[in-house]
Design a protein around this motif. Structure first.
Motif, PDB file in Angstrom:
ATOM      1  N   ARG A  79       0.951  -1.238  -0.133  1.00 20.35           N
ATOM      2  CA  ARG A  79      -0.241  -0.277   0.606  1.00 20.35           C
ATOM      3  C   ARG A  79       0.578   1.367  -0.296  1.00 20.35           C
ATOM      4  NH1 ARG A  79      -4.342  -0.403   4.209  1.00 20.35           N
ATOM      5  NH2 ARG A  79      -2.361  -1.095   5.985  1.00 20.35           N
ATOM      6  N   ALA A  80       1.665   1.416   0.283  1.00 23.93           N
ATOM      7  CA  ALA A  80       2.996   2.465   0.924  1.00 23.93           C
ATOM      8  C   ALA A  80       3.270   2.606  -0.618  1.00 23.93           C
ATOM      9  CB  ALA A  80       4.393   2.116   2.074  1.00 23.93           C
ATOM     10  N   ASP A  81       3.941   1.485  -1.236  1.00 25.02           N
ATOM     11  CA  ASP A  81       4.670   2.244  -2.671  1.00 25.02           C
ATOM     12  C   ASP A  81       3.909   1.848  -3.381  1.00 25.02           C
ATOM     13  OD1 ASP A  81       6.864   0.525  -1.392  1.00 25.02           O
ATOM     14  OD2 ASP A  81       6.367  -1.700  -2.248  1.00 25.02           O
ATOM     15  N   ALA A  82       2.152   1.573  -3.478  1.00 28.06           N
ATOM     16  CA  ALA A  82       1.066   1.928  -4.500  1.00 28.06           C
ATOM     17  C   ALA A  82       0.695   3.720  -3.781  1.00 28.06           C
ATOM     18  CB  ALA A  82      -0.361   1.670  -4.096  1.00 28.06           C
ATOM     19  N   ALA A  83       0.799   4.114  -2.681  1.00 17.65           N
ATOM     20  CA  ALA A  83       0.286   5.557  -2.728  1.00 17.65           C
ATOM     21  C   ALA A  83       1.627   6.838  -3.287  1.00 17.65           C
ATOM     22  CB  ALA A  83       0.208   6.313  -1.184  1.00 17.65           C
ATOM     23  N   ALA A  84       2.844   5.768  -2.828  1.00 13.74           N
ATOM     24  CA  ALA A  84       4.076   6.709  -3.512  1.00 13.74           C
ATOM     25  C   ALA A  84       4.201   6.586  -4.756  1.00 13.74           C
ATOM     26  CB  ALA A  84       5.634   5.791  -3.140  1.00 13.74           C
ATOM     27  N   GLY A  85       3.419   6.035  -5.739  1.00 14.71           N
ATOM     28  CA  GLY A  85       3.728   5.978  -7.353  1.00 14.71           C
ATOM     29  C   GLY A  85       4.886   5.423  -7.882  1.00 14.71           C
ATOM     30  N   VAL A  86       4.439   5.104  -8.591  1.00 16.28           N
ATOM     31  CA  VAL A  86       5.480   4.378  -9.866  1.00 16.28           C
ATOM     32  C   VAL A  86       6.385   4.975 -10.245  1.00 16.28           C
ATOM     33  CG1 VAL A  86       6.571   3.215 -12.451  1.00 16.28           C
ATOM     34  CG2 VAL A  86       3.366   3.369 -11.188  1.00 16.28           C
ATOM     35  N   ARG A  87       7.829   4.106  -9.502  1.00 20.71           N
ATOM     36  CA  ARG A  87       9.469   5.341  -9.824  1.00 20.71           C
ATOM     37  C   ARG A  87       9.983   4.473 -10.979  1.00 20.71           C
ATOM     38  NH1 ARG A  87      11.770   4.613  -3.005  1.00 20.71           N
ATOM     39  NH2 ARG A  87      10.552   5.978  -2.665  1.00 20.71           N
ATOM     40  N   ARG A  88       9.896   5.301 -11.708  1.00 19.07           N
ATOM     41  CA  ARG A  88      10.789   5.208 -13.066  1.00 19.07           C
ATOM     42  C   ARG A  88      12.407   5.253 -12.529  1.00 19.07           C
ATOM     43  NH1 ARG A  88       7.412   9.020 -15.072  1.00 19.07           N
ATOM     44  NH2 ARG A  88       8.982  10.401 -14.643  1.00 19.07           N
ATOM     45  N   PRO A  89      13.519   4.545 -12.981  1.00 24.72           N
ATOM     46  CA  PRO A  89      14.931   4.505 -12.553  1.00 24.72           C
ATOM     47  C   PRO A  89      15.908   5.827 -13.645  1.00 24.72           C
ATOM     48  CG  PRO A  89      14.179   2.330 -14.757  1.00 24.72           C
ATOM     49  CD  PRO A  89      12.979   2.889 -13.703  1.00 24.72           C
ATOM     50  N   LEU A  90      15.617   5.865 -12.723  1.00 19.96           N
ATOM     51  CA  LEU A  90      16.681   7.502 -13.508  1.00 19.96           C
ATOM     52  C   LEU A  90      17.676   6.401 -14.508  1.00 19.96           C
ATOM     53  CD1 LEU A  90      17.916   9.611 -10.183  1.00 19.96           C
ATOM     54  CD2 LEU A  90      16.416   9.267 -11.651  1.00 19.96           C
ATOM     55  N   VAL A  91      17.492   6.835 -15.761  1.00 24.09           N
ATOM     56  CA  VAL A  91      18.680   7.097 -16.758  1.00 24.09           C
ATOM     57  C   VAL A  91      19.899   7.606 -17.134  1.00 24.09           C
ATOM     58  CG1 VAL A  91      18.685   6.658 -19.434  1.00 24.09           C
ATOM     59  CG2 VAL A  91      16.590   6.213 -18.229  1.00 24.09           C
ATOM     60  N   ASP A  92      19.853   9.137 -16.569  1.00 26.84           N
ATOM     61  CA  ASP A  92      20.831  10.193 -16.794  1.00 26.84           C
ATOM     62  C   ASP A  92      20.928  10.734 -16.040  1.00 26.84           C
ATOM     63  OD1 ASP A  92      23.605  10.368 -17.984  1.00 26.84           O
ATOM     64  OD2 ASP A  92      22.692  11.148 -19.514  1.00 26.84           O
ATOM     65  N   VAL A  93      21.847  11.396 -15.433  1.00 26.99           N
ATOM     66  CA  VAL A  93      21.446  12.911 -14.434  1.00 26.99           C
ATOM     67  C   VAL A  93      22.575  13.983 -15.845  1.00 26.99           C
ATOM     68  CG1 VAL A  93      22.929  13.645 -12.878  1.00 26.99           C
ATOM     69  CG2 VAL A  93      22.431  11.492 -12.676  1.00 26.99           C
ATOM     70  N   THR A  94      21.528  14.884 -15.777  1.00 32.82           N
ATOM     71  CA  THR A  94      20.994  16.176 -17.006  1.00 32.82           C
ATOM     72  C   THR A  94      22.072  17.337 -15.971  1.00 32.82           C
ATOM     73  OG1 THR A  94      19.691  16.440 -17.434  1.00 32.82           O
ATOM     74  CG2 THR A  94      19.925  15.178 -18.395  1.00 32.82           C
ATOM     75  N   ASP A  95      21.886  17.216 -15.308  1.00 36.06           N
ATOM     76  CA  ASP A  95      21.920  18.750 -14.768  1.00 36.06           C
ATOM     77  C   ASP A  95      23.672  18.956 -14.191  1.00 36.06           C
ATOM     78  OD1 ASP A  95      21.159  18.233 -10.813  1.00 36.06           O
ATOM     79  OD2 ASP A  95      21.865  17.162 -11.919  1.00 36.06           O
ATOM     80  N   VAL A  96      24.034  17.614 -14.211  1.00 36.37           N
ATOM     81  CA  VAL A  96      25.673  17.588 -13.841  1.00 36.37           C
ATOM     82  C   VAL A  96      26.594  17.717 -15.103  1.00 36.37           C
ATOM     83  CG1 VAL A  96      28.107  16.921 -12.892  1.00 36.37           C
ATOM     84  CG2 VAL A  96      25.432  16.618 -11.515  1.00 36.37           C
ATOM     85  N   GLU A  97      27.005  19.335 -15.249  1.00 28.84           N
ATOM     86  CA  GLU A  97      28.140  18.506 -16.149  1.00 28.84           C
ATOM     87  C   GLU A  97      29.770  18.730 -15.707  1.00 28.84           C
ATOM     88  OE1 GLU A  97      27.675  22.456 -18.105  1.00 28.84           O
ATOM     89  OE2 GLU A  97      25.711  22.485 -18.004  1.00 28.84           O
ATOM     90  N   PRO A  98      30.291  17.915 -16.409  1.00 28.58           N
ATOM     91  CA  PRO A  98      32.041  17.871 -16.494  1.00 28.58           C
ATOM     92  C   PRO A  98      32.829  18.932 -16.604  1.00 28.58           C
ATOM     93  CG  PRO A  98      31.198  16.632 -18.001  1.00 28.58           C
ATOM     94  CD  PRO A  98      30.021  17.492 -17.897  1.00 28.58           C
ATOM     95  N   LYS A  99      33.877  19.700 -15.919  1.00 29.79           N
ATOM     96  CA  LYS A  99      34.235  20.653 -16.452  1.00 29.79           C
ATOM     97  C   LYS A  99      35.098  19.913 -16.781  1.00 29.79           C
ATOM     98  CE  LYS A  99      34.002  23.025 -11.834  1.00 29.79           C
ATOM     99  NZ  LYS A  99      34.405  23.336 -10.597  1.00 29.79           N
TER     100      LYS A  99
END
Length: 99
Positions: A79-99
């Protein structure tokens, strides 16, 4: 009176320690006797005599934990999993830019 009581307490603790040591020694002797009987039986039947070994490498627990984590068992709180919604796996992190 306190001296007699402390002496009796020490004697009682010493006796308890000796009984415990004797019990551990008896268990050890019994296990050794069982191992010798097993080794004699293996020699008698022509099998190789192998020692009692617990294989516990330093990586075994980590590998077991990783294997269990990848198995993704059914949730124990559906029930707790259903209330939290479906979690999708993170494919890629886009907010970090390498220097």
């Amino acid at each position: 009176m306190p001296t007699l009581f402390s002496f009796l307490l020490r004697a009682l603790l010493l006796a308890a320690g000796l009984v415990m040591a004797a019990a551990v020694a008896c268990v050890f002797v019994l296990l050794m006797a069982l191992w010798f009987v097993r080794a004699a039986w293996c020699r008698l039947t022509g099998r190789p005599v192998s020692p009692f070994v617990m294989g516990a490498g330093p990586r075994a627990a980590f590998d077991e934990m990783m294997r269990r984590a990848q198995a993704q068992p059914a949730s124990r709180t559906p029930r707790a999993d259903a209330a939290a919604g479906v979690r999708r796996p993170l494919v890629d992190v886009t907010d970090v830019e390498p220097k």
